[in-house]
Enzyme design. Structure first.
Site, PDB file in Angstrom:
ATOM      1  N   CYS A 148      95.646  47.708 -74.146  1.00 16.82           N
ATOM      2  CA  CYS A 148      96.914  46.970 -74.090  1.00 16.82           C
ATOM      3  C   CYS A 148      96.964  45.783 -75.065  1.00 16.82           C
ATOM      4  CB  CYS A 148      97.180  46.477 -72.667  1.00 16.82           C
ATOM      5  SG  CYS A 148      95.752  45.755 -71.847  1.00 16.82           S
ATOM      6  N   HIS A 260     101.193  40.186 -71.452  1.00 12.26           N
ATOM      7  CA  HIS A 260     100.016  39.626 -72.115  1.00 12.26           C
ATOM      8  C   HIS A 260     100.476  38.764 -73.290  1.00 12.26           C
ATOM      9  CE1 HIS A 260      97.615  42.109 -69.687  1.00 12.26           C
ATOM     10  NE2 HIS A 260      96.970  42.832 -70.572  1.00 12.26           N
TER      11      HIS A 260
END
Lengths: 357, 357
Positions: A148, A260
């Protein structure tokens, strides 16, 4: 490449693909199923697969509750495309079986990412690595979806690399809890409540809970002090970008539900200004560049499929370079959406007439 | 240097200093008062000062409730030492008055930090900058306590600089809410509760609340994209270290109550190994080095006065260099404790016989 079906299908679906989602009940599995509905992939049939203990559930797809089946060798018979996000050990066990049965597998785990012959793909960066792979052709394959944090990093770096070259990259991550899965989110929520109720001192919370804390360890710490998460970013970045891109990274879990963020420092080969960097990024697909005073935030970016970049500054300690701040939804661009983007390109190759682009 | 007192004092106190705490009711002011009690500073009298609207409060000191007085020019008459943490504008207004009245002032705000002739001091790094300044001498002075994130950075960097030289530093911070003061903590607590109760989507929370989010903006964004907080770290670091130490930094607020963390990448002038870096830091005062698998965490470090360093790794993209993770209590080493350390050294010079060290 139509297949005979036992139940009647609408015409558009009859020309489509049989798509299995492995790990259909997980955080990423649910997002992939939702995005499949909205995608240009011609899904003739959806097969939600999970471990036997979750096989009593159903998954909502096109307004119907589709039963989840236990994964088995038989489950992949006649499947054209597999989207897998049920953990590395599950992928290691079942994707070779699925590929041998002729399915093209897009794997969201780290199981095969660094294997020779397995394309590691972020479509904006290296879609060409998918050339020649065609679901429905009967020739199986495994394609890996990157980590990710790596995905949002390489999307931001690629336009800089093409325009100015990259000498080295220093990154610090701010990774949300949902990246650790549904169990971690539940635990985080409980620990947060405990601390809010009892106060920080008296709270009986797991020593390393990310509730009101930041943890500079994701995965295991290896002999050289680097964590397994950091190693993924170091190794996957050059493989995706097809170039020697040296990365030093510190991966940190922060008490955020989803999204994130990354603080990125890049030394470029040639001269680069803040304006140059903004310009090439704004022109790159999949990037939203924010203006100078609008700082991308995880809670705001969550739910969006783009990579958001802001806080552009000169890297004044580098001969040439820039610094910036990158935020993306780790469940979408960092996982499900990137997998769906890969699947859409594969579907375009399989059924050119159905391609929306 | 005893002074005539109207009320009788115990013998040890009679030889001591009259100490004013400006901003005595704030988060840092309270910590300074608590640490004063435990310090080796011979406090003959404590004078808690605050703005007029807080002058009805009391401050606990040596088992007594000492009334808070409104700050005024008269308040500094006969004061030997001022510890100030009431905001930059308050310091700008009153510390020149106090210094003119003969007091030595340790200022925790950014008001005078970059002024020529104002020492900017982290005692482990540049205590010599305090030479010749003596509370009780009647010669006033202003000494600046650096920015919280700068303090823990320079403590970690100084042993590396002395042993290996420093070419450049890239830092990303993870700064807790208490660094923004008591009002920010209350707001954060309320926003956290709102989101926990209502869910992320429905929550009516200020757009840029740090609750379950990370904010890559502390202070204002200036024309070159750098924030005022980042500028402090860039400018203060070389002033404290007395050397050209180029720093690129991204300052980020994280949803943690207390304890700042920093991810630090350092390119050194000479060769350095992870073992070298650990060794010189472990031998440096005020640093606790954790072993390879024990990661310092803000929630754990809060309440401790040391700077904690761990996660040592080779900076593999640098010719020579190391990476590490630094955590300290921003209210203690980042503010109150560093001010008390400065005050202790000043008190040692003022009353050598009373010096504990």
């Amino acid at each position: 490449m139509p297949r005979p079906e036992e139940t009647p299908q609408p015409p558009s679906a009859r020309t489509g693909l049989r798509v299995a989602v492995l790990g259909a009940t997980g955080l990423v599995g649910r997002e992939m199923t939702r995005l499949l509905e909205e995608s240009r992939i011609p899904v003739a049939e959806l097969l939600p697969l999970a471990s036997a203990r979750r096989a009593d559930r159903t998954v909502r797809f096109r307004g119907e509750d589709v039963p989840v089946r236990a994964v088995s060798a038989d489950a992949f018979q006649g499947v054209d495309l597999v989207l897998a996000s049920a953990g590395g050990s599950v992928s290691r066990e079942w994707l070779p079986v699925a590929a041998a049965a002729g399915a093209v597998c897009v794997d969201n785990t780290s199981a095969f990412r660094m294997d020779d012959g397995v394309p590691l793909v972020v479509p904006e960066v290296n879609a060409a690595a998918l050339d020649g792979i065609r679901p429905g052709s009967g020739r199986g394959a495994i394609i890996a979806n990157p980590n990710c944090s790596t995905i949002q990093l390489v999307v931001a770096l690629e336009p800089l690399r093409r325009a100015f070259g990259i000498e080295r990259v220093v990154v610090s991550t701010y990774q949300s809890i949902s990246g650790a899965g549904r169990g971690a989110v539940d635990e985080f929520r409980a620990a947060t409540t405990t601390i809010m109720d009892a106060g920080d001192d008296g709270a009986e919370v797991k020593r390393e809970s990310p509730a009101f804390d930041v943890l500079a360890r994701i995965g295991d710490i290896e002999d050289d002090g680097v964590t397994t998460e950091e190693r993924k970013m170091v190794l996957e970045t050059p493989k995706i970008m097809g170039a020697d891109v040296p990365v030093d990274v510190t991966c940190v879990r922060v008490p955020v539900f989803t999204g994130h963020a990354e603080s990125v420092w890049v030394e470029t080969t040639g001269p680069v200004s803040v304006e140059d960097a903004r310009r090439v990024m704004a022109a790159f697909p999949g990037i939203t560049v924010t203006d100078a005073t609008d700082v991308p935030r995880p809670r705001d970016v969550a739910g969006d499929t783009d990579v958001h970049v802001g806080r552009f500054r000169d890297a004044r300690t580098a001969r040439h370079g820039v610094q910036f701040w990158v935020v993306a939804d780790n469940l979408l661009k960092g996982a499900a959406w990137n997998a769906i983007q890969i699947a859409e390109r594969l579907a375009d190759a399989a059924t050119p007439a159905a391609a929306g682009v």
